[in-house]
Motif scaffolding. Structure first.
Motif, mmCIF file in Angstrom:
data_model
loop_
_atom_site.group_PDB
_atom_site.id
_atom_site.type_symbol
_atom_site.label_atom_id
_atom_site.label_comp_id
_atom_site.label_asym_id
_atom_site.label_seq_id
_atom_site.Cartn_x
_atom_site.Cartn_y
_atom_site.Cartn_z
ATOM 1 N N SER A 163 119.428 17.787 22.276
ATOM 2 C CA SER A 163 119.133 18.942 21.418
ATOM 3 C C SER A 163 117.650 19.065 21.090
ATOM 4 O O SER A 163 117.191 20.145 20.699
ATOM 5 C CB SER A 163 119.946 18.856 20.124
ATOM 6 O OG SER A 163 119.513 17.771 19.320
ATOM 7 N N ARG A 196 125.580 27.953 22.043
ATOM 8 C CA ARG A 196 126.382 27.465 23.161
ATOM 9 C C ARG A 196 126.416 25.938 23.198
ATOM 10 O O ARG A 196 127.488 25.331 23.371
ATOM 11 C CB ARG A 196 125.817 28.009 24.476
ATOM 12 C CG ARG A 196 126.615 27.603 25.705
ATOM 13 C CD ARG A 196 126.018 28.186 26.981
ATOM 14 N NE ARG A 196 124.746 27.573 27.327
ATOM 15 C CZ ARG A 196 123.593 28.215 27.400
ATOM 16 N NH1 ARG A 196 123.531 29.498 27.104
ATOM 17 N NH2 ARG A 196 122.492 27.583 27.757
ATOM 18 N N ALA A 197 125.273 25.315 23.000
ATOM 19 C CA ALA A 197 125.212 23.857 23.037
ATOM 20 C C ALA A 197 126.011 23.237 21.894
ATOM 21 O O ALA A 197 126.718 22.238 22.078
ATOM 22 C CB ALA A 197 123.754 23.397 22.967
ATOM 23 N N LEU A 219 116.044 21.860 22.923
ATOM 24 C CA LEU A 219 116.455 23.240 22.664
ATOM 25 C C LEU A 219 115.489 23.900 21.694
ATOM 26 O O LEU A 219 114.909 23.235 20.836
ATOM 27 C CB LEU A 219 117.868 23.253 22.064
ATOM 28 C CG LEU A 219 118.978 22.719 22.959
ATOM 29 C CD1 LEU A 219 120.301 22.720 22.207
ATOM 30 C CD2 LEU A 219 119.100 23.550 24.227
ATOM 31 N N HIS A 264 123.289 32.533 24.118
ATOM 32 C CA HIS A 264 122.633 31.938 22.947
ATOM 33 C C HIS A 264 122.606 30.421 23.131
ATOM 34 O O HIS A 264 123.611 29.738 22.932
ATOM 35 C CB HIS A 264 123.422 32.315 21.699
ATOM 36 C CG HIS A 264 122.665 32.145 20.423
ATOM 37 N ND1 HIS A 264 122.041 30.966 20.081
ATOM 38 C CD2 HIS A 264 122.451 33.005 19.395
ATOM 39 C CE1 HIS A 264 121.479 31.100 18.890
ATOM 40 N NE2 HIS A 264 121.712 32.331 18.463
ATOM 41 N N ARG A 265 121.469 29.880 23.534
ATOM 42 C CA ARG A 265 121.402 28.471 23.940
ATOM 43 C C ARG A 265 121.809 27.507 22.843
ATOM 44 O O ARG A 265 122.579 26.567 23.072
ATOM 45 C CB ARG A 265 119.980 28.127 24.413
ATOM 46 C CG ARG A 265 119.588 28.769 25.732
ATOM 47 C CD ARG A 265 118.239 28.263 26.196
ATOM 48 N NE ARG A 265 118.274 26.825 26.470
ATOM 49 C CZ ARG A 265 117.186 26.088 26.655
ATOM 50 N NH1 ARG A 265 115.977 26.647 26.568
ATOM 51 N NH2 ARG A 265 117.297 24.806 26.914
#
Length: 425
Positions: A402, A231-232, A405, A227-228
């Motif tokens: 971000s 996770r970030a 994303l 889960h990008r």
């Protein structure tokens, strides 16, 4: 084991009139009061016993170490077993352990060995409690009200931190640091009683048996890794927590040793910080969607306040900037926890939550130890300055990153139902 179906607060009901939510929030507020007493009294007690910033860092390191070792298994336990019982017995255990400090003082026993002896067990019980507690909110109030509930819980916690430091300053002066920790032990008991009175289940029912422990742990890691956005955010918060973990001991050292201000002044400064945290929580409750950009902005705002604090000897200015710091850091923390909960299904929430906790706190033992060494080698002011600049730099960098994303979360893939042959009883 299976649990009853969740009966979250009905949509539209005011959470301030919901009995079970109020019991949960009241217990956590009492616990926050105790934490505020402990976080003010314990560094003062260690400083009075040793005069050493290094001892402050070592005890903080031992308390933080169990989260790194037991955090992930505790998350699997929270998805596997009864979360209410996990919290209840963790409260009972911590009440007994913390009460050992005032008992040692009454018996005229050396207190420093007792503080070292209870540090790790208290840390283990904290890891177990947090795994269960942070996973309860969606089942308790419903997923559409997570943000509102987190904001109200943060306000309750902040109220505890308003009363706690001022009360700690009075108690430390009147009955000493050990006696003040005895009051902290009582707040754990209050939290335990509140949990016993909650009627609503604190997790949803399972439609299949639990997976083996190792598989459960791996499922949590795989979900986070795939889960990008989640996770970030977890990696960002881990970096911020590394630098902010020793703030309490650094601020205590700065105020007491660098500036020579009294414990009462220290308590007042922490209380004003908590007022700012309430303002940040109120603001967070009005934000419809948890935004990465606003989360980073909150951290920057709080870090700027910390940076100004490290360079001033003016009490009025110090009170003003900690008010700002409290608001920014509270806003950031609430948006982070809300984002994490909304992106995670309930049956994975314990594991994802503790994976986040482990990511955030795994380096805390090293962080507080380095801070203790830095306090001894330099000063509280310089250590706080490095913390503030580091948090600002990380937040700006992550805010820029971000933007690349995806704004929408990918489809959440739940673990498949196990066959009877796969179940380990």
């Amino acid at each position: 084991m299976s649990t009853p179906a969740s009966t979250a607060a009905p949509a539209g009901r005011n959470l301030l009139r919901d009995r079970d939510f109020l019991l949960f929030a009241g217990g956590q507020g009492a616990s926050a009061l105790g934490d505020a007493l402990s976080k003010t009294a314990l560094p003062l007690l260690v400083l009075a016993l040793t005069g050493s910033g290094l001892h402050m860092g070592l005890i903080a390191m031992l308390t933080a170490l169990p989260m790194m070792l037991f955090g992930v298994p505790a998350g699997a336990w929270a998805d596997r077993f009864d979360r209410r019982r996990m919290m209840l017995w963790s409260d009972v255990g911590r009440a007994v352990l913390v009460a050992a400090v005032p008992v040692a003082a009454l018996l005229d026993l050396p207190m420093l060995p007792v503080l070292y002896a209870i540090a790790v067990p208290v840390g283990v019980l904290y890891a177990v409690f947090e795994a269960a507690c942070l996973s309860c909110v969606p089942s308790l109030v419903g997923r559409d009200r997570i943000g509102e509930a987190n904001s109200l819980l943060s306000i309750g916690n902040a109220l505890g931190y308003i009363a706690g430091p001022a009360l700690a300053g009075v108690l430390v002066t009147g009955i000493g640091g050990a006696g003040t920790l005895g009051v902290d032990a009582v707040t754990f008991a209050v939290s335990a009683v509140s949990l016993m009175l909650i009627r609503r289940p604190l997790q949803t029912a399972r439609d299949h048996p639990p997976a083996p422990m190792r598989r459960q742990v791996l499922e949590g890691f795989r979900f986070v890794a795939g889960h990008r956005l989640l996770r970030a955010a977890l990696l960002y918060w881990a970096a911020i927590t590394f630098f902010t973990a020793p703030i309490i001991i650094c601020a205590t050292y700065f105020i007491r040793e660098d500036l020579g201000w009294s414990p009462g002044v220290l308590g007042s400064i922490i209380a004003v910080y908590a007022v700012g945290a309430i303002a940040g929580a109120v603001l967070a409750s009005r934000i419809k969607e948890a935004s990465v950009a606003v989360m980073c902005a909150g951290t920057v705002l709080g870090s700027v306040g910390l940076l100004v604090l490290s360079g001033t000897a003016s009490l009025p200015l110090a009170l003003g900037v900690v008010l700002l710091a409290g608001g920014g850091e509270s806003l950031s923390a609430i948006l982070y926890s809300t984002l994490r909960a909304r992106l995670t299904p309930d049956e994975l929430l314990g594991r994802v939550t503790t994976s986040a906790q482990v990511a955030a706190f795994s380096l805390k033992p090293l962080s507080v130890l380095v801070a203790g060494i830095a306090l001894e080698a330099t000063s509280g002011a310089l250590t706080l300055t490095v913390i503030a600049i580091s948090c600002i730099t990380i937040s700006v960098a992550f805010g820029v990153y971000s933007r690349r994303l995806p704004t929408a979360a990918p489809e959440l893939i739940l673990p498949p139902t196990l066959t009877p042959q796969e179940v380990v009883r």
